[in-house]
Each structure stands twice: as structure tokens, then as C-alpha cells.
Write a protein that holds these residues in place. Structure first.
Motif, PDB file in Angstrom:
ATOM      1  N   THR A 132       0.818  -1.185   0.049  1.00 17.29           N
ATOM      2  CA  THR A 132      -0.108   0.045   0.021  1.00 17.29           C
ATOM      3  C   THR A 132       0.625   1.322   0.062  1.00 17.29           C
ATOM      4  O   THR A 132       1.644   1.146   0.712  1.00 17.29           O
ATOM      5  N   THR A 133       0.482   2.074  -0.874  1.00 19.70           N
ATOM      6  CA  THR A 133       1.354   3.463  -0.898  1.00 19.70           C
ATOM      7  C   THR A 133       1.229   4.380   0.208  1.00 19.70           C
ATOM      8  O   THR A 133       0.093   3.808   1.068  1.00 19.70           O
ATOM      9  N   THR A 134       2.091   5.049   0.668  1.00 21.15           N
ATOM     10  CA  THR A 134       1.763   5.833   2.073  1.00 21.15           C
ATOM     11  C   THR A 134       0.657   6.527   2.073  1.00 21.15           C
ATOM     12  O   THR A 134      -0.188   6.831   2.931  1.00 21.15           O
ATOM     13  N   HIS A 135       0.365   7.039   0.806  1.00 19.76           N
ATOM     14  CA  HIS A 135      -0.683   8.152   0.325  1.00 19.76           C
ATOM     15  C   HIS A 135      -1.795   7.334   0.751  1.00 19.76           C
ATOM     16  O   HIS A 135      -2.972   7.716   1.468  1.00 19.76           O
ATOM     17  N   ASP A 136      -2.249   6.210   0.142  1.00 18.95           N
ATOM     18  CA  ASP A 136      -3.253   5.419   0.337  1.00 18.95           C
ATOM     19  C   ASP A 136      -3.385   5.134   1.848  1.00 18.95           C
ATOM     20  O   ASP A 136      -4.611   4.836   2.638  1.00 18.95           O
ATOM     21  N   ALA A 137      -2.241   4.378   2.422  1.00 14.46           N
ATOM     22  CA  ALA A 137      -2.242   4.040   3.993  1.00 14.46           C
ATOM     23  C   ALA A 137      -2.855   5.082   4.722  1.00 14.46           C
ATOM     24  O   ALA A 137      -3.643   4.770   5.627  1.00 14.46           O
ATOM     25  N   LYS A 150      -4.895   7.078   4.702  1.00 15.82           N
ATOM     26  CA  LYS A 150      -6.536   7.327   4.502  1.00 15.82           C
ATOM     27  C   LYS A 150      -7.031   6.328   5.586  1.00 15.82           C
ATOM     28  O   LYS A 150      -8.212   6.594   6.134  1.00 15.82           O
ATOM     29  N   LYS A 151      -6.401   5.313   6.053  1.00 11.93           N
ATOM     30  CA  LYS A 151      -6.860   4.483   7.261  1.00 11.93           C
ATOM     31  C   LYS A 151      -6.193   4.738   8.474  1.00 11.93           C
ATOM     32  O   LYS A 151      -6.207   4.023   9.520  1.00 11.93           O
TER      33      LYS A 151
END
Length: 298
Positions: free
Chosen positions: A68-73, A75-76
């Protein structure tokens, strides 16, 4: 165990100053982790790096399975790493409504999160009327709006009065009980001991200990002893492999155990060797004593 965040040899330098040095540890799902250390130990820098607000110098970190990219991560992730930043002339509810808009979250979440932090009855009061503790609780509600898998808190009780500290700690425990993983940075031993299941101890950016809090305090403890035969007693204890370090302060001898031993066993052993005690107390080491031992040796 399912990893949420993994740090691998993470290093951050500011010129000649190394704020974080070769730091590695893994945070697994469902636990409450504390990064413990005095001011300047690298706690906030570590959080800043994994939240993408500070650039690392070397090493790596990965969220979840590493795919998972840091950007997407992020979001969680829910995080509070600075003082709450809300509009003072808006109500608590209005401020959270604005956060929902920014995060793309449905406003139906607001009621639930305000109830978690015990602010539902004050939702229509302006932020500027809130106490420091209430402001911090609103910030936690804000960080929970996206139902994060992990909540990150930097010194969550800093500056609060005893009642405010107790409220924040109880909220953290309640959130953890619902299955949310928590990572908090603190310089307070008491906080980590009461709230966290795991701890990473830092000093000057270097990891001194990483593991369960209860294992950090699972030493065999020590005896406090007094006798008129002090020299003979110390010599006898030093020959016994059951004892580690032995310290003397005035007429008080403190003997640390390498293995379990009951006070009646020690008393019997000493009596057989013609040593009579005038004082015998058995104690367990506190987290504070363990922490001081760690930091004194480094």
C-alpha cells in the motif's frame, strides 16, 4: 499477527544531529504501543516520518502488507501530532462537519464519535468555550471520523489537569477495546504503564527496548537488607549466582535477583551461614526503575 506499521533501520538526521538512529520495530494490529522517552529522544520525529510530514534520511517504513502506498495507507490512519487546530468561533459539531467534508466522510459519523469522547452534550457550544481537555477530546473525535485502523497520538495528555489526563486515558482504552490499534508517544512512564500493551523505549534517537510492557517489568525484583554483618553479607551474596548487581547505600543493601527467590528462602540461607538480618523487604521493580536502569546504562 497482522502488521500495521513496520520500521526498518529508520534514520533521520538534521545536519550533524541524528534525531532517530537505525530504528526498527513492528506494530501489530489490535495493540496499544507507546514510544517512551524524554524530550529530544526522537519520538515526534519518528511519528513525523511515518506520517509523511518529515523526510527520512535512511532506512524504510511500510504500512500494512507493504503493498500500500503511504498516501493510500494514511487514509486508514487517524493522527493528532500537534495542538488541536479548529475554528474557535464555530461549534464542536460545525468543526467536525468541516473535517468530514475535507476527509470525504459522511456527517452521520459525528454523533458516534462525539459520544466516544463524551462531548455530545457540548456539540453546539463554540470551540473557544472548551477547556483544554475538551479541545483534545474533540481532536480525538476528529481523528476517528474516518474509522481509522490505527490512531496515532503525540503526547495526548500534555498540559492537562489530572481530571483531563484521566479522561483521555480512559478514552484511549475504550477505543483500543473496540479493536483500533493505537500508537502514542509519551515521556510519561505512568501513561505507558497504564495504557499501553507494548513499548519502544528511545533515548537520543536510539532504541533501548522494544516489547511488551509486562515483560519489561517481569524482572525477578530485589531484596532490601540490613545487618550488622554487612561485609560478610555482601561477600556471601556476590558468590551466589541467584543474585546480580548488589548496591549499598549507608546501612541498606539492595540485592537484585537473577532468578526467582522467596524471602523465607533467603532468610533460611543466610541464617545457615550465620548471618542475622535486622531488615528484609522483597520488592518488584517498577517500570520507572527498569526505565532508569536502561537509560543509565546508555
Amino acid at each position: 499477527m497482522e502488521p500495521i506499521l513496520t520500521l526498518e533501520h529508520l534514520t533521520k538526521k538534521y545536519g550533524s544531529l541524528t534525531a532517530v538512529s537505525d530504528l526498527s520495530f513492528t506494530i501489530n494490529k489490535g495493540n496499544v504501543y507507546g514510544i517512551l522517552g524524554p524530550n529530544g529522544s526522537g519520538k515526534s520525529t519518528t511519528l513525523g516520518v511515518v506520517l509523511n510530514v518529515v523526510n527520512k534520511t535512511a532506512g524504510n517504513f511500510k504500512w500494512f502488507d507493504g503493498n500500500t502506498t503511504t498516501h493510500d495507507a494514511l487514509k486508514k490512519v487517524g493522527a493528532i501530532i500537534e495542538r488541536p487546530n479548529f475554528y474557535p468561533y464555530m461549534t464542536g459539531y460545525e468543526n467536525l462537519k468541516l473535517v468530514c467534508k475535507i476527509k470525504g466522510v459522511d456527517t452521520s459519523k459525528i454523533k458516534e464519535k462525539l459520544e466516544i469522547v463524551d462531548l455530545f452534550d457540548r456539540k453546539h457550544h463554540k470551540f473557544q468555550t472548551y477547556s483544554l481537555g475538551m479541545k483534545q477530546r474533540l481532536a480525538i473525535a476528529s481523528a476517528l471520523l474516518n474509522d481509522p485502523e490505527i490512531l496515532i497520538l503525540d503526547e495526548p495528555t500534555n498540559g492537562l489537569d489530572p481530571k483531563g489526563i484521566h479522561q483521555i486515558r480512559e478514552i484511549i482504552k475504550d477505543i483500543a477495546a473496540q479493536g483500533t490499534t493505537i500508537l502514542l508517544a509519551s515521556h510519561l512512564l505512568d501513561e505507558v504503564e497504564k495504557v499501553c500493551s507494548h513499548v519502544v523505549v528511545l533515548r537520543k534517537g536510539v532504541k533501548l527496548y522494544s516489547g511488551r510492557v509486562d515483560e519489561m517489568v517481569s524482572s525477578h525484583g530485589f531484596f532490601e537488607l540490613k545487618t550488622t554483618q554487612q561485609t560478610e553479607l555482601i561477600a556471601l551474596l556476590e558468590k551466589n549466582k541467584a543474585f546480580g548487581s548488589i548496591k549499598t547505600q549507608g546501612d541498606l543493601i539492595t540485592a537484585f535477583l537473577n532468578e526467582p527467590m522467596k524471602s523465607d528462602e533467603l532468610n533460611s540461607f543466610l541464617f545457615k551461614n550465620n548471618i542475622v538480618l535486622s531488615h528484609l523487604v522483597q520488592r518488584k521493580e517498577s517500570l520507572e526503575e527498569q526505565f532508569l536502569k536502561l537509560t543509565d546504562n546508555n
